[in-house]
Design a protein around this motif. Sequence first.
Motif, PDB file in Angstrom:
ATOM      1  N   GLY A 122       0.802  -1.207   0.000  1.00 26.37           N
ATOM      2  CA  GLY A 122       0.000   0.000   0.000  1.00 26.37           C
ATOM      3  C   GLY A 122       0.840   1.263   0.000  1.00 26.37           C
ATOM      4  O   GLY A 122       2.062   1.238   0.167  1.00 26.37           O
ATOM      5  N   ARG A 138      -5.995   6.086   0.897  1.00 23.60           N
ATOM      6  CA  ARG A 138      -5.643   4.932   1.738  1.00 23.60           C
ATOM      7  C   ARG A 138      -6.724   3.862   1.667  1.00 23.60           C
ATOM      8  O   ARG A 138      -6.428   2.660   1.633  1.00 23.60           O
ATOM      9  CB  ARG A 138      -5.455   5.391   3.188  1.00 23.60           C
ATOM     10  N   GLU A 142      -7.070  -0.515   1.175  1.00 24.67           N
ATOM     11  CA  GLU A 142      -7.820  -1.335   2.128  1.00 24.67           C
ATOM     12  C   GLU A 142      -8.960  -2.075   1.426  1.00 24.67           C
ATOM     13  O   GLU A 142      -9.237  -3.240   1.732  1.00 24.67           O
ATOM     14  CB  GLU A 142      -8.341  -0.447   3.251  1.00 24.67           C
ATOM     15  N   HIS A 145      -7.528  -4.961  -0.451  1.00 25.53           N
ATOM     16  CA  HIS A 145      -7.207  -6.022   0.505  1.00 25.53           C
ATOM     17  C   HIS A 145      -8.449  -6.842   0.841  1.00 25.53           C
ATOM     18  O   HIS A 145      -8.397  -8.081   0.901  1.00 25.53           O
ATOM     19  CB  HIS A 145      -6.611  -5.391   1.763  1.00 25.53           C
ATOM     20  N   PRO A 155       0.534  -2.903   4.339  1.00 22.31           N
ATOM     21  CA  PRO A 155      -0.252  -1.671   4.247  1.00 22.31           C
ATOM     22  C   PRO A 155       0.465  -0.431   3.715  1.00 22.31           C
ATOM     23  O   PRO A 155      -0.163   0.394   3.050  1.00 22.31           O
ATOM     24  CB  PRO A 155      -0.721  -1.456   5.685  1.00 22.31           C
TER      25      PRO A 155
END
Length: 201
Positions: A122, A138, A142, A145, A155
């Motif tokens: 990430g 961000r 997520e 994921h 991350p």
Amino acid sequence: MTPSASGQTGAAGGPPRIMMLGDSITAGYGLPREQSLPVRLQAALETAGTPAQIVAAGVSGDTTAGGRSRLDWALADNPRAVIVALGGNDGLRAVPPADTYANLNDIMTRLKQRGMPVLLAGMLAPPNLGADYGREFRGTFERLHREHPEAVFYPFLLDGVAGEESLNQPDRIHPNPRGVEEVARRMLPSVQELLSKVQGG
């Protein structure tokens, strides 16, 4: 065939080949080749007793759109797994997070279709773009994921290094040799998890 980080193409039965698809961080911007992240990550794996060949597929300035467009060409090296380390330039250019998501989702979906284990690294957006953009950016990683639970998720590629003056080059964006070593050290367990997926079939 592109050499691995160790400068060898690898023979059948040798360490598994992992491609690192990325931008200037992967390309080792501002550093001698031997101090680039793919080389140091390969060295860390060897030291830890889990050797692999890291194929450097980093292009300085590349966005997720660029990585998406060159994926098939990059896969000509026949890796067994892929580290997707893109997104930093999307954030620097304030690319809409929806576009970043679409590009990365396409990359990961195509790799899944090929049966290749993936590690998604990430990224965070620069703080000057504002809190709303930062949260949405961000959230892109997520969401990926959640939607690709089979992939290993790391991350933040620059965890522990971003914002640390002593670990970055004068531009305060790219890690210096100490910063690269720290990135490799922190990523090591996640890359070992990726390797377990290769070796476990």
